[in-house]
Design a protein around this motif. Structure first.
Motif, PDB file in Angstrom:
ATOM      1  N   PHE A  66       6.890  17.128  14.546  1.00  0.00           N
ATOM      2  CA  PHE A  66       6.225  18.049  13.622  1.00  0.00           C
ATOM      3  C   PHE A  66       5.443  19.097  14.403  1.00  0.00           C
ATOM      4  CE2 PHE A  66       2.555  19.421  11.247  1.00  0.00           C
ATOM      5  CZ  PHE A  66       3.172  19.930  10.127  1.00  0.00           C
ATOM      6  N   LEU A  69       1.082   4.161  -3.024  1.00  0.00           N
ATOM      7  CA  LEU A  69       0.892   5.609  -2.872  1.00  0.00           C
ATOM      8  C   LEU A  69       2.021   6.366  -3.564  1.00  0.00           C
ATOM      9  CD1 LEU A  69      -0.324   6.068   0.805  1.00  0.00           C
ATOM     10  CD2 LEU A  69      -1.616   6.387  -1.268  1.00  0.00           C
ATOM     11  N   VAL A  70       3.258   5.901  -3.338  1.00  0.00           N
ATOM     12  CA  VAL A  70       4.394   6.608  -3.935  1.00  0.00           C
ATOM     13  C   VAL A  70       4.366   6.466  -5.455  1.00  0.00           C
ATOM     14  CG1 VAL A  70       6.898   6.746  -4.063  1.00  0.00           C
ATOM     15  CG2 VAL A  70       5.802   6.285  -1.880  1.00  0.00           C
ATOM     16  N   PHE A 107       6.832  13.428   5.652  1.00  0.00           N
ATOM     17  CA  PHE A 107       6.195  12.475   6.556  1.00  0.00           C
ATOM     18  C   PHE A 107       7.129  11.338   6.937  1.00  0.00           C
ATOM     19  CE2 PHE A 107       1.849  13.740   6.697  1.00  0.00           C
ATOM     20  CZ  PHE A 107       1.378  13.031   7.771  1.00  0.00           C
ATOM     21  N   ILE A 167       5.966  18.660   3.836  1.00  0.00           N
ATOM     22  CA  ILE A 167       6.062  17.994   5.123  1.00  0.00           C
ATOM     23  C   ILE A 167       6.600  16.604   4.853  1.00  0.00           C
ATOM     24  CG2 ILE A 167       4.799  17.100   7.083  1.00  0.00           C
ATOM     25  CD1 ILE A 167       2.800  19.319   6.635  1.00  0.00           C
ATOM     26  N   LEU A 197       2.782  15.208  -0.851  1.00  0.00           N
ATOM     27  CA  LEU A 197       2.348  14.890   0.509  1.00  0.00           C
ATOM     28  C   LEU A 197       1.859  13.440   0.576  1.00  0.00           C
ATOM     29  CD1 LEU A 197       2.084  16.274   3.195  1.00  0.00           C
ATOM     30  CD2 LEU A 197      -0.266  16.786   2.653  1.00  0.00           C
ATOM     31  N   ILE A 203       3.435  10.224   2.615  1.00  0.00           N
ATOM     32  CA  ILE A 203       2.713   9.319   3.512  1.00  0.00           C
ATOM     33  C   ILE A 203       2.960   7.879   3.082  1.00  0.00           C
ATOM     34  CG2 ILE A 203       0.410   8.611   4.259  1.00  0.00           C
ATOM     35  CD1 ILE A 203      -0.368  11.599   3.709  1.00  0.00           C
ATOM     36  N   GLY A 204       2.932   7.650   1.758  1.00  0.00           N
ATOM     37  CA  GLY A 204       3.210   6.316   1.243  1.00  0.00           C
ATOM     38  C   GLY A 204       4.591   5.843   1.657  1.00  0.00           C
ATOM     39  N   MET A 205       5.568   6.726   1.536  1.00  0.00           N
ATOM     40  CA  MET A 205       6.941   6.395   1.909  1.00  0.00           C
ATOM     41  C   MET A 205       7.007   6.022   3.383  1.00  0.00           C
ATOM     42  SD  MET A 205       9.343   6.309  -0.128  1.00  0.00           S
ATOM     43  CE  MET A 205      10.845   5.492   0.008  1.00  0.00           C
ATOM     44  N   PHE A 262       6.941   6.897  14.177  1.00  0.00           N
ATOM     45  CA  PHE A 262       5.705   7.525  13.718  1.00  0.00           C
ATOM     46  C   PHE A 262       5.204   8.552  14.727  1.00  0.00           C
ATOM     47  CE2 PHE A 262       1.077   7.556  13.163  1.00  0.00           C
ATOM     48  CZ  PHE A 262       1.054   8.004  11.868  1.00  0.00           C
ATOM     49  N   SER A 271       2.641  11.105  -1.511  1.00  0.00           N
ATOM     50  CA  SER A 271       3.827  10.290  -1.749  1.00  0.00           C
ATOM     51  C   SER A 271       4.625  10.122  -0.459  1.00  0.00           C
ATOM     52  CB  SER A 271       4.661  10.968  -2.831  1.00  0.00           C
ATOM     53  OG  SER A 271       5.861  10.329  -3.004  1.00  0.00           O
ATOM     54  N   ILE A 329       5.310  12.728  14.511  1.00  0.00           N
ATOM     55  CA  ILE A 329       4.186  13.656  14.612  1.00  0.00           C
ATOM     56  C   ILE A 329       4.445  14.674  15.715  1.00  0.00           C
ATOM     57  CG2 ILE A 329       1.730  13.890  15.054  1.00  0.00           C
ATOM     58  CD1 ILE A 329       1.366  11.151  13.971  1.00  0.00           C
ATOM     59  N   PHE A 335       0.833  -1.203   0.000  1.00  0.00           N
ATOM     60  CA  PHE A 335       0.000   0.000   0.000  1.00  0.00           C
ATOM     61  C   PHE A 335       0.867   1.253   0.000  1.00  0.00           C
ATOM     62  CE2 PHE A 335      -4.037  -1.941   2.044  1.00  0.00           C
ATOM     63  CZ  PHE A 335      -4.170  -2.716   0.914  1.00  0.00           C
ATOM     64  N   GLY A 336       1.914   1.230   0.827  1.00  0.00           N
ATOM     65  CA  GLY A 336       2.826   2.378   0.874  1.00  0.00           C
ATOM     66  C   GLY A 336       3.450   2.608  -0.489  1.00  0.00           C
ATOM     67  N   MET A 346       1.642   8.362  -7.274  1.00  0.00           N
ATOM     68  CA  MET A 346       1.862   9.803  -7.304  1.00  0.00           C
ATOM     69  C   MET A 346       2.937  10.169  -8.322  1.00  0.00           C
ATOM     70  SD  MET A 346       0.024  11.718  -5.674  1.00  0.00           S
ATOM     71  CE  MET A 346      -1.471  10.806  -5.788  1.00  0.00           C
TER      72      MET A 346
END
Lengths: 409, 300
Positions: free
Chosen positions: B235, A377-378, B37, B35, B103, B107-109, B228, B105, B232, A373-374, A381
């Motif tokens: 941040f 997303l990358v 993430f 940001i 952004l 979060i996915g990372m 994680f 991308s 946050i 899933f991660g 995008m």
């Protein structure tokens, strides 16, 4: 010569990734027994994998760049495949017929286990469509969407536990609570820009989960609420087998209802206001659209579906605890929307089925689900930000004016 | 009174770690308005690399001081390498994309790296060796301020001073400030912006790794999820001080550290994380630009 330099580049990438993943992938320590395990095989996998993938990566980057140029040149005359299917009745009607026959006969052909998985997939379709309103249409990145899901689930769990209220009585209440929390969250964050909004919603989601986990008197803490009633069928309690099938059909009905409503919303005045707001806030305000009302309605309507699904989730599993509502759940729903295509209903439906069913049926992959899933997303995008099925912009064709000055139809 | 001092000092160490991680967020945001993430995951990777190195070195019979130095060094190198690679893969191709794309991308990372550590290592908590030696002169004050905490405070202070000097007086620092002010203009006067972005990621990741090693040896255990929450919170610290501002990140880190320390000490320890998130939400509502940040008018 070009080939040689390509190979050299990939070779360097592979060396780099072997170096990068060395401590985490190769060595595993057990600090208690003081044993170190060396897993050199992983290094070979990484090396070969990154060697091949770096070719693919560069090829796709080149494709994307040339695609951009081409797009600018012929100004997008192709209609996307799905759009064509939808417009051609000859294809569209049989497709719908086949899908509905499949949908109705599914629980009678397959086992209860399969039906359960299908129900879950349908739930994610609805969740995805709900988040799609907020993220896809209104362009507000909401990372705490799971909070509304939790609100719905706990609404049913608590009302059922304390007052014995049934599923049908709580379903609208869950939807209402979702909307209420959507507005409550929406109010303070109205002024925030995209990225701040993402973090605040994330923080909000975590606050809800932490409160549920720690406020023992209210939510029974980490142990959760058990023995929640399944939905009743006109007052009659069903056996487990029948209840599974019943929930499945219920879910199909809700999913169809959602698709209908979201589709109508998208083309309504407020739907167009959302899209306008996403594109340019200032221009939008100049056109006389009430920014506050529009944003709040997006939050509220998005959260409504999550609240409803929360009630259904509690009824389906008969047990809820805060561990079901972590940030990862939000990330899954977000990947569904992103993979399918932000703003596109068909896309989100396909995205939900792909992301929920694929890991279920490819058992070997299920461990790597979140990793996948991660990565999705990358990769989406970087290479295809519009998703599998890009949202078709509503266009109005201008037929032109005749020379005589009459307006042609 | 002693309880108060204890909480104050506890908040100070906590805050200096947050400040260290927040610096990475703030620097990256200052330069490319993103940001990052995945920054919290860099910190996890730093802590894990240090743990692995330390364990391997212990097996080969190195002494304590050399383990401390080598493990920190390896953690810093690897975290910087990860930061560099993440930027190249997930953010660089999206430099000109709409705001939401990088952004998502990121979060996915973050999700990807979290699960990468989980799958390659373990989901359990691993005990982290106390790398910092016990100082003799600290014996008297042990019950309110441990040697590790002193070490954390000293290291973070030194690192922050060095960072400030680098940004103020070196050529790279100058180029970074120029890029943060106006990327196009910086390019025009000959700043290699891509290189500056890479360097920013490397420096930010190195700081996160130092923070990771320090906090892990203070708390004594790590797992894949530590980054994680810490991310946050850091941040929050960055936003509190005004994102993009380096002194702001430090100030924000300390304020957050104290808030958490006093709130858990005097109110309830169950809601430790809730306080941080609530502070974040409140700050963004009432002063989105942060304490030291300037609110810019939006250009049309």
């Amino acid at each position: 010569m070009r080939k040689l330099s390509e190979i050299k580049k990939s070779f360097l990438a592979s060396i780099w990734f072997m170096f990068l993943t060395f401590p985490i992938m190769v060595i595993r320590v057990n600090p208690i027994e003081k044993v170190v395990e060396w897993r050199w095989r992983n290094m070979v996998f990484v090396g070969v994998g990154s060697f091949i993938l770096s070719f693919v990566w560069r090829y796709m980057i080149r494709q994307k760049e040339s695609g951009l140029k081409k797009n600018r040149a012929d100004d997008r005359h192709k209609t996307p495949f799905i759009q064509r299917v939808r417009e051609e009745r000859r294809l569209f009607i049989p497709l719908i017929a086949v899908l509905s026959v499949l949908g109705v006969s599914f629980p009678f052909i397959f086992s209860a286990y399969q039906v359960n998985i299908m129900t879950t997939a349908l739930m994610y379709v609805v969740l995805g469509l709900g988040l799609n309103i907020v993220v896809g249409l209104a362009g507000l990145l909401d990372l705490g969407y799971v909070a509304f899901y939790a609100v719905g689930a706990y609404t049913y769990g608590l009302l059922n536990h304390h007052f014995g209220l049934g599923f049908w009585a709580v379903l609208p209440a869950g939807a209402f609570m979702g909307a209420l929390f959507g507005i409550l969250l929406g109010f303070p964050v109205l002024r925030l820009r995209g990225d701040y909004l993402a973090i605040v919603t994330l923080g909000f989601g975590e606050i809800i989960r932490l409160v549920l986990e720690n406020w023992n008197d209210f939510s029974f803490g980490p142990s959760g609420i058990a023995n929640i009633d399944r939905p009743s069928f006109f007052g009659a309690q069903l056996s487990l087998q029948n209840a599974t099938v019943y929930i499945y059909f219920l879910m199909i009905a809700i999913a169809l209802f959602t698709v209908f409503v979201v589709n109508r919303l998208q083309n309504s005045r407020i739907g167009r206001a959302w899209v306008a707001l996403r594109e340019d806030e200032i221009a939008c305000e100049a056109m006389g659209i009430d920014k506050t009302k529009t944003k709040l309605s997006a939050f509220a309507l998005g959260a409504t579906w999550a609240g409803m699904m929360g009630v259904l989730f509690a009824a389906k599993t008969t047990f809820i605890n805060p561990a079901s509502f972590t940030f990862l759940e939000s990330a899954i729903i977000l990947s569904i929307v992103v993979l399918g295509g932000m703003g596109s209903i068909t896309g989100v439906i396909i995205g939900a089925f792909v992301l929920i069913l694929l890991p279920e049926y490819l058992r070997a992959f299920s461990e790597y689900r979140m990793l996948l899933f991660g990565a999705i997303l990358v990769i989406m995008m970087v290479f295809r930000p519009q998703g599998i099925i890009s949202n078709v912009r509503r266009t109005y064709k201008f037929a032109g004016i005749n020379i005589s000055g009459e307006q042609s139809k | 009174m002693e309880y108060f001092i204890q909480l104050f000092l506890g908040g100070l160490t906590r805050g200096s770690i947050y400040a260290l991680i927040a610096l990475g967020y703030t620097m990256v945001y200052g330069i490319i308005e993103l940001i990052n993430f995945a920054h919290g995951e860099i910190y996890t990777i730093g802590a894990f690399t240090a743990l692995i190195t330390a364990s391997v070195l212990t097996l080969y019979g190195f002494n304590e001081i050399s383990i401390l130095i080598l493990a920190s060094l390896v953690a810093v190198i690897y975290s910087s390498a990860y930061g560099f690679t993440i930027e190249k893969i997930a953010y660089k191709p999206l430099r000109h994309a709409p705001r939401l794309s990088p952004l998502i991308s990121a979060i996915g990372m973050s999700v990807f790296l979290q699960n990468y550590v989980l799958l390659a290592q373990t989901s359990d908590f691993l005990p982290f060796p106390g790398l910092v030696p016990e100082f003799q002169f600290m014996k008297k004050y042990e019950h309110i301020f441990s040697s590790t905490e002193l070490m954390i405070f000293l290291t973070t202070s030194v690192v922050m001073i060095i960072l400030t000097l680098v940004i103020k007086f070196t050529k790279i620092g100058k180029a970074m400030r120029a890029t943060a002010q106006d990327r196009k203009m910086a390019m025009l006067v000959g700043v290699d912006v891509n290189r500056i972005v890479s360097i920013t990621f490397i420096i930010g990741s190195a700081l996160a790794a130092i923070g990771g090693v320090l906090i892990a040896s203070h708390i004594g255990q790590i797992n894949f999820y530590i980054g994680f929450i810490a991310g946050i919170k850091a941040f929050t610290a960055a936003v509190l001080g005004g994102i993009g501002s380096i002194p702001g990140a430090v100030l924000g880190g300390f304020i957050l550290g104290w808030t958490e320390s006093f709130a858990t000490g005097y109110v309830s320890s169950d809601y430790e994380d809730v306080f941080a998130f609530a502070l974040l939400v409140l700050i963004l509502i009432f002063r989105p630009a942060g304490i030291l940040g300037k609110s810019k008018a939006q250009k049309v």
